[in-house]
Write a protein that holds these residues in place. Structure first.
Motif, mmCIF file in Angstrom:
data_model
loop_
_atom_site.group_PDB
_atom_site.id
_atom_site.type_symbol
_atom_site.label_atom_id
_atom_site.label_comp_id
_atom_site.label_asym_id
_atom_site.label_seq_id
_atom_site.Cartn_x
_atom_site.Cartn_y
_atom_site.Cartn_z
ATOM 1 N N GLU A 1 44.000 36.807 46.097
ATOM 2 C CA GLU A 1 44.569 36.779 44.913
ATOM 3 C C GLU A 1 44.283 37.179 43.515
ATOM 4 O OE1 GLU A 1 48.666 36.805 44.483
ATOM 5 O OE2 GLU A 1 48.621 35.904 46.705
ATOM 6 N N ARG A 2 44.847 38.074 42.695
ATOM 7 C CA ARG A 2 44.575 38.216 42.027
ATOM 8 C C ARG A 2 45.224 39.588 40.976
ATOM 9 N NH1 ARG A 2 43.556 43.773 41.392
ATOM 10 N NH2 ARG A 2 41.988 44.461 40.373
ATOM 11 N N ASP A 3 45.101 39.779 39.840
ATOM 12 C CA ASP A 3 45.988 40.131 38.648
ATOM 13 C C ASP A 3 45.702 41.850 38.774
ATOM 14 O OD1 ASP A 3 46.037 37.871 37.531
ATOM 15 O OD2 ASP A 3 45.053 38.079 35.883
ATOM 16 N N PRO A 4 46.945 42.319 38.497
ATOM 17 C CA PRO A 4 46.509 43.896 38.450
ATOM 18 C C PRO A 4 46.136 44.465 37.578
ATOM 19 C CG PRO A 4 48.722 43.650 38.606
ATOM 20 C CD PRO A 4 48.162 42.306 37.931
ATOM 21 N N SER A 5 44.890 45.909 37.932
ATOM 22 C CA SER A 5 43.883 46.348 36.743
ATOM 23 C C SER A 5 44.937 47.122 35.958
ATOM 24 C CB SER A 5 43.181 47.816 37.927
ATOM 25 O OG SER A 5 42.889 47.562 38.861
ATOM 26 N N GLU A 6 44.196 46.960 34.724
ATOM 27 C CA GLU A 6 44.819 47.914 34.003
ATOM 28 C C GLU A 6 45.304 48.738 34.034
ATOM 29 O OE1 GLU A 6 42.781 47.938 29.294
ATOM 30 O OE2 GLU A 6 42.825 45.612 30.248
ATOM 31 N N GLN A 7 44.701 49.587 34.489
ATOM 32 C CA GLN A 7 44.442 51.031 35.100
ATOM 33 C C GLN A 7 44.203 51.164 36.895
ATOM 34 O OE1 GLN A 7 44.198 54.677 33.718
ATOM 35 N NE2 GLN A 7 44.720 54.048 31.764
ATOM 36 N N PRO A 8 45.785 51.368 37.667
ATOM 37 C CA PRO A 8 45.690 51.410 38.775
ATOM 38 C C PRO A 8 44.977 52.149 39.814
ATOM 39 C CG PRO A 8 47.667 52.372 38.342
ATOM 40 C CD PRO A 8 47.606 51.889 36.809
ATOM 41 N N GLN A 9 44.084 52.094 40.125
ATOM 42 C CA GLN A 9 43.371 53.030 40.801
ATOM 43 C C GLN A 9 43.425 53.238 42.360
ATOM 44 O OE1 GLN A 9 39.134 51.293 40.603
ATOM 45 N NE2 GLN A 9 39.810 49.305 39.306
ATOM 46 N N PHE A 10 42.936 53.447 42.555
ATOM 47 C CA PHE A 10 43.216 54.228 44.072
ATOM 48 C C PHE A 10 41.555 54.510 45.469
ATOM 49 C CE2 PHE A 10 41.582 58.787 44.582
ATOM 50 C CZ PHE A 10 41.352 59.483 43.304
ATOM 51 N N VAL A 11 41.772 55.108 45.985
ATOM 52 C CA VAL A 11 39.982 55.303 46.545
ATOM 53 C C VAL A 11 40.726 56.097 47.832
ATOM 54 C CG1 VAL A 11 40.602 53.131 48.213
ATOM 55 C CG2 VAL A 11 38.049 54.792 48.029
ATOM 56 N N VAL A 12 39.889 57.213 48.652
ATOM 57 C CA VAL A 12 40.054 58.113 49.921
ATOM 58 C C VAL A 12 38.880 57.690 50.836
ATOM 59 C CG1 VAL A 12 40.511 60.207 50.824
ATOM 60 C CG2 VAL A 12 41.177 59.711 48.607
ATOM 61 N N GLY B 1 48.700 44.073 43.757
ATOM 62 C CA GLY B 1 47.638 44.025 43.903
ATOM 63 C C GLY B 1 46.836 43.844 44.795
ATOM 64 N N VAL B 2 48.065 44.921 45.811
ATOM 65 C CA VAL B 2 46.915 45.441 47.114
ATOM 66 C C VAL B 2 46.682 47.398 47.464
ATOM 67 C CG1 VAL B 2 48.067 43.407 48.376
ATOM 68 C CG2 VAL B 2 49.335 45.387 48.456
ATOM 69 N N LEU B 3 46.313 47.751 47.701
ATOM 70 C CA LEU B 3 46.130 49.119 48.621
ATOM 71 C C LEU B 3 46.755 49.228 49.295
ATOM 72 C CD1 LEU B 3 42.268 49.039 48.651
ATOM 73 C CD2 LEU B 3 43.335 49.469 46.846
ATOM 74 N N LYS B 4 48.907 50.006 48.713
ATOM 75 C CA LYS B 4 49.305 50.449 50.019
ATOM 76 C C LYS B 4 48.581 51.868 50.308
ATOM 77 C CE LYS B 4 52.478 49.270 49.708
ATOM 78 N NZ LYS B 4 53.586 47.803 50.795
ATOM 79 N N SER B 5 48.014 51.426 51.547
ATOM 80 C CA SER B 5 47.566 52.566 53.067
ATOM 81 C C SER B 5 48.310 53.686 53.857
ATOM 82 C CB SER B 5 46.711 51.753 53.379
ATOM 83 O OG SER B 5 45.596 50.754 52.925
ATOM 84 N N TRP B 6 47.639 54.763 53.513
ATOM 85 C CA TRP B 6 48.168 56.223 54.811
ATOM 86 C C TRP B 6 46.298 56.036 55.563
ATOM 87 C CZ3 TRP B 6 49.833 54.983 50.117
ATOM 88 C CH2 TRP B 6 51.392 54.915 49.727
#
Ligand code: MN
Length: 192
Positions: free
Chosen positions: A26-37, A55-60
């Motif tokens: 469990e965690r608080d969302p980042s101040e600025q949402p992040q992405f990763v490839v 709070g999670v990484l939606k993924s494709w």
């Protein structure tokens, strides 16, 4: 929905005694949402596109990876939500485990939602538009679901802006980790 519920499928697929992937928390969302490839040399080489939402990484899984060409429509197959802690995961998932193979952080950074509705609402409707500020990827990208059912595939498309470039194959030009500069071979060989 609590993060622990969102990560149920992710955790069921993995044996954390065997894989070095994070279990998540469990965690608080980042101040600025992040992405990763992430570039993932599993049974077939592909790229995993992940964006932080609630709070999670939606993924494709994107078999051909992202393109800077707005005419390229890259198939993006939705996969299970990943923990936020996955954002900087590089390593080798053991053979025989789920997703077995080597993975590197091909690009990462922050993003902005370009639509006036929330990301969750956009995802439910099957269309999000985001502005990426990564090491390699910049500008607008759209993720668009191809049909009405929740199981349909998506397309990842570069939006037309000053960062679009139909000529440059960025996957070829910048193949290595944005975090460590390592190649898949370096990571597979355990190079630090
Ligand atoms: Mn993958």
């Amino acid at each position: 929905m609590p993060v622990d519920d969102k990560l149920k499928i992710y955790r069921e697929k993995r044996d954390f005694e065997r894989t070095s992937e994070p279990a998540g928390s469990e965690r608080d969302p980042s101040e600025q949402p992040q992405f990763v490839v992430q570039k993932h040399d599993a049974s077939r080489l592909h790229y995993d596109f992940r964006i932080e939402v609630e709070g999670v990484l939606k993924s494709w899984a994107v078999p051909k990876g992202p393109s800077l060409d707005p005419r390229a429509r890259r198939l993006a197959v939705p996969t299970e939500d990943h923990p936020f802690e996955y954002i900087d995961f590089e390593g080798t998932i053991p053979e025989g485990e789920y997703g077995g193979g080597t993975m590197l952080v091909w690009d990462t950074g922050t993003y902005r939602n370009l639509k006036p509705i929330s990301m969750e609402e956009g995802l439910a409707k099957g269309r999000v538009e985001i502005w990426l500020d990564g090491h390699k990827l910049h500008g607008g990208f759209a993720l668009i679901r191809t049909g009405k059912s929740g199981d349909d595939n998506w397309l990842l498309i570069k939006m037309k802006d000053e960062h679009a470039d139909a000529e440059r194959d960025i996957l070829e030009a910048e193949p290595n980790s944005a975090l460590t500069g390592r190649s898949l071979e370096d990571i597979a060989a355990g190079k630090k």
